[in-house]
Design a protein around this motif. Structure first.
Motif, PDB file in Angstrom:
ATOM      1  N   ALA A 308       5.753   0.130   7.013  1.00 40.19           N
ATOM      2  CA  ALA A 308       6.620   0.984   6.194  1.00 40.19           C
ATOM      3  C   ALA A 308       7.830   0.213   5.676  1.00 40.19           C
ATOM      4  CB  ALA A 308       7.077   2.191   7.010  1.00 40.19           C
ATOM      5  N   THR A 309       8.390  -0.636   6.523  1.00 40.30           N
ATOM      6  CA  THR A 309       9.527  -1.459   6.103  1.00 40.30           C
ATOM      7  C   THR A 309       9.114  -2.417   4.995  1.00 40.30           C
ATOM      8  OG1 THR A 309      10.506  -1.342   8.309  1.00 40.30           O
ATOM      9  CG2 THR A 309      11.278  -3.107   6.878  1.00 40.30           C
ATOM     10  N   ALA A 310       7.924  -2.971   5.092  1.00 43.51           N
ATOM     11  CA  ALA A 310       7.424  -3.874   4.050  1.00 43.51           C
ATOM     12  C   ALA A 310       7.237  -3.129   2.733  1.00 43.51           C
ATOM     13  CB  ALA A 310       6.104  -4.496   4.495  1.00 43.51           C
ATOM     14  N   ALA A 311       6.756  -1.887   2.813  1.00 32.51           N
ATOM     15  CA  ALA A 311       6.598  -1.075   1.604  1.00 32.51           C
ATOM     16  C   ALA A 311       7.951  -0.822   0.947  1.00 32.51           C
ATOM     17  CB  ALA A 311       5.917   0.249   1.949  1.00 32.51           C
ATOM     18  N   ALA A 312       8.963  -0.512   1.776  1.00 32.91           N
ATOM     19  CA  ALA A 312      10.316  -0.295   1.245  1.00 32.91           C
ATOM     20  C   ALA A 312      10.856  -1.563   0.594  1.00 32.91           C
ATOM     21  CB  ALA A 312      11.252   0.159   2.366  1.00 32.91           C
ATOM     22  N   GLU A 313      10.589  -2.706   1.211  1.00 35.47           N
ATOM     23  CA  GLU A 313      11.079  -3.975   0.677  1.00 35.47           C
ATOM     24  C   GLU A 313      10.420  -4.303  -0.660  1.00 35.47           C
ATOM     25  OE1 GLU A 313      13.631  -7.139   0.584  1.00 35.47           O
ATOM     26  OE2 GLU A 313      13.584  -5.442   1.981  1.00 35.47           O
ATOM     27  N   GLN A 314       9.146  -3.980  -0.802  1.00 37.73           N
ATOM     28  CA  GLN A 314       8.455  -4.189  -2.076  1.00 37.73           C
ATOM     29  C   GLN A 314       9.079  -3.356  -3.179  1.00 37.73           C
ATOM     30  OE1 GLN A 314       4.188  -3.534  -1.207  1.00 37.73           O
ATOM     31  NE2 GLN A 314       3.918  -5.690  -1.719  1.00 37.73           N
ATOM     32  N   VAL A 315       9.415  -2.120  -2.840  1.00 37.27           N
ATOM     33  CA  VAL A 315      10.079  -1.246  -3.821  1.00 37.27           C
ATOM     34  C   VAL A 315      11.451  -1.810  -4.174  1.00 37.27           C
ATOM     35  CG1 VAL A 315      11.054   1.049  -4.205  1.00 37.27           C
ATOM     36  CG2 VAL A 315       8.833   0.812  -3.063  1.00 37.27           C
ATOM     37  N   LYS A 316      12.188  -2.220  -3.166  1.00 41.26           N
ATOM     38  CA  LYS A 316      13.536  -2.758  -3.364  1.00 41.26           C
ATOM     39  C   LYS A 316      13.526  -3.977  -4.285  1.00 41.26           C
ATOM     40  CE  LYS A 316      17.516  -4.450  -0.695  1.00 41.26           C
ATOM     41  NZ  LYS A 316      18.038  -4.673   0.687  1.00 41.26           N
ATOM     42  N   GLN A 317      12.532  -4.839  -4.123  1.00 39.65           N
ATOM     43  CA  GLN A 317      12.450  -6.066  -4.916  1.00 39.65           C
ATOM     44  C   GLN A 317      11.784  -5.863  -6.270  1.00 39.65           C
ATOM     45  OE1 GLN A 317      10.633  -9.181  -2.603  1.00 39.65           O
ATOM     46  NE2 GLN A 317      12.044  -8.942  -0.886  1.00 39.65           N
ATOM     47  N   GLY A 318      11.328  -4.643  -6.543  1.00 35.44           N
ATOM     48  CA  GLY A 318      10.681  -4.364  -7.825  1.00 35.44           C
ATOM     49  C   GLY A 318       9.226  -4.789  -7.875  1.00 35.44           C
ATOM     50  N   LYS A 319       8.660  -5.175  -6.734  1.00 36.96           N
ATOM     51  CA  LYS A 319       7.259  -5.583  -6.694  1.00 36.96           C
ATOM     52  C   LYS A 319       6.317  -4.374  -6.636  1.00 36.96           C
ATOM     53  CE  LYS A 319       8.277  -9.963  -4.367  1.00 36.96           C
ATOM     54  NZ  LYS A 319       8.065 -10.790  -3.139  1.00 36.96           N
ATOM     55  N   LYS A 320       6.840  -3.245  -6.200  1.00 39.41           N
ATOM     56  CA  LYS A 320       6.082  -2.009  -6.149  1.00 39.41           C
ATOM     57  C   LYS A 320       6.788  -0.964  -7.000  1.00 39.41           C
ATOM     58  CE  LYS A 320       3.452   1.430  -4.910  1.00 39.41           C
ATOM     59  NZ  LYS A 320       2.046   1.551  -5.377  1.00 39.41           N
ATOM     60  N   ILE A 321       6.120  -0.505  -8.063  1.00 42.72           N
ATOM     61  CA  ILE A 321       6.651   0.566  -8.909  1.00 42.72           C
ATOM     62  C   ILE A 321       5.937   1.846  -8.514  1.00 42.72           C
ATOM     63  CG2 ILE A 321       6.959   1.411 -11.263  1.00 42.72           C
ATOM     64  CD1 ILE A 321       6.911  -1.518 -12.181  1.00 42.72           C
ATOM     65  N   ILE A 322       6.662   2.795  -8.012  1.00 42.77           N
ATOM     66  CA  ILE A 322       6.053   3.995  -7.444  1.00 42.77           C
ATOM     67  C   ILE A 322       5.386   4.855  -8.510  1.00 42.77           C
ATOM     68  CG2 ILE A 322       6.522   6.126  -6.163  1.00 42.77           C
ATOM     69  CD1 ILE A 322       8.837   4.561  -4.804  1.00 42.77           C
ATOM     70  N   PHE A 323       6.113   5.141  -9.569  1.00 44.17           N
ATOM     71  CA  PHE A 323       5.560   5.972 -10.644  1.00 44.17           C
ATOM     72  C   PHE A 323       5.037   5.074 -11.752  1.00 44.17           C
ATOM     73  CE2 PHE A 323       8.752   8.810  -8.621  1.00 44.17           C
ATOM     74  CZ  PHE A 323       7.863   9.767  -8.158  1.00 44.17           C
TER      75      PHE A 323
END
Length: 364
Positions: A308-323
């Motif tokens: 879960a922390t890794a998922a949050a970090e991906q979002v934080k760094q812009g590597k994961k765009i949720i929508f």
């Protein structure tokens, strides 16, 4: 000799003028700035209003020549306008209007006082002395969803939420996308209280969801305390928003999200002091430090905490765009095309649920 004397006289005049201008500039930044905070609930709620209190105290202690005032429990009505007028009369030149429904009262006050700066949460304005600021809580909620999707045994999660407005729909949808990214069978059941703070209704809604069979419950309310305590009493896992309240549910806490307004308030107040403020809209996220993933409870395995922390970090760094498209709503209509990311406008107009959400939405 006369010419030299005139040159010296001119030089002294220039030096004097420079000192005068410099003194005026220093006076502008050194002059006491009175800053007021208008809150819809009590700042002791261990939730949304509490986080604004922490931001106010940080501002007060980190910026010179600042005097802050807070007014609590102000309803989203004409009362908010009356209170803001009184604050202006008391000399406040920067007002943080911290609740979603304060925009209309704030704009009426701003029109009458163009020398006063008002910062409104969540809803932008077209007025030149009204700015907007908000933090995308949906970003860390995606990661909370990842943890919840793995932890549920019944694939049924309850969500007690205040109002069906775009900001909350973003949060619910992001949480659901996170949960279903690791468990496609998850269903998220949403119950609206139609109030930012109504503890009896919140307790009743939480108990109703638990009785219906959910094994995890969470909330988006001004304060997560009522839901957290009810879940703890009923031995059901719980996640929260607004602030970290794990100590109130020590045995069944899952995780949650928390706002941090410290830097935001410091930057805005400093810009008003230095007269560099502009009526911008500040959409902030995890990368700005304005919202964060909370601690995990002892029930959450270490490997899942890391996931879960890794998922949050991906979002934080812009590597994961949720929508990010392709994305359809629960009725099967395409909301985002392939490769299309939701922008600030589409997020602010969100009025739909993703697949996996069970709950009513007002007709538009």
């Amino acid at each position: 000799m006369g010419r030299i004397q005139r040159q010296f006289t001119g030089l002294f005049l220039l030096i004097g003028l420079a000192m005068t201008v410099g003194g005026q500039c220093a006076e502008r930044t050194d002059k006491l700035l009175k800053v007021a905070f208008v809150m819809v609930g009590p700042q002791s709620d261990y939730g949304y209003n509490y986080t604004h209190k922490l931001g106010r105290l940080y501002l007060q202690s980190h910026l010179p020549n600042i005097q802050t005032t807070v007014v609590e429990n102000i309803p989203e009505s004409a009362e908010a306008e009356r209170v803001m007028e009184k604050l202006v009369a008391q000399g406040n030149r920067l007002i943080f209007s911290t609740s979603y429904g304060y925009l209309e009262p704030a704009e009426r006050v701003a029109k009458r006082h163009p020398d006063v700066t008002i910062m409104q949460t969540w809803r932008p304005s077209q007025l030149k002395n009204v700015g907007c600021y908000a933090a995308y809580q949906y970003e860390p909620l995606y990661a909370v969803g990842v943890a919840a999707g793995k932890m549920t045994r019944k694939n049924s999660i309850g969500f007690v939420c205040a109002h069906p407005v775009a900001v909350l729909l973003q949060d619910i949808n992001a949480f659901t996308l996170g949960a279903r990214s690791v468990n496609p069978k998850v269903k998220v059941h949403v119950v609206w209280t139609n109030s930012w703070s109504d503890p009896p209704t919140e307790a009743e809604a939480t108990k109703g969801l638990i009785d219906s069979g959910v094994d995890i419950v969470g909330c988006i309310l001004d304060s997560p305390l009522t839901v957290a305590k009810a879940a703890e009493r009923n031995h059901v896992m719980v996640f929260g928003t607004q602030a970290d309240v794990h100590k109130f549910a020590p045995n069944y806490w899952l995780s949650g999200t928390a706002f941090n307004w410290n830097t935001t308030y410091l930057k805005i107040a400093k810009s008003v002091q230095e007269r560099t403020w502009k009526p911008d809209t500040h959409w902030l996220g995890m990368k700005d430090g304005a919202v964060e993933l909370c601690s995990f409870g002892k029930l959450v395995p270490n490997d899942l905490q890391k996931q879960a922390t890794a998922a949050a970090e991906q979002v934080k760094q812009g590597k994961k765009i949720i929508f990010l498209g392709p994305l359809k709503d629960r009725e099967g209509r395409q909301r985002l095309a392939v490769g299309q990311a939701a922008d600030a406008k589409s997020l602010s107009e969100m009025d739909w649920f993703v697949e996996g959400v069970d709950g009513t939405l007002p007709k538009r």
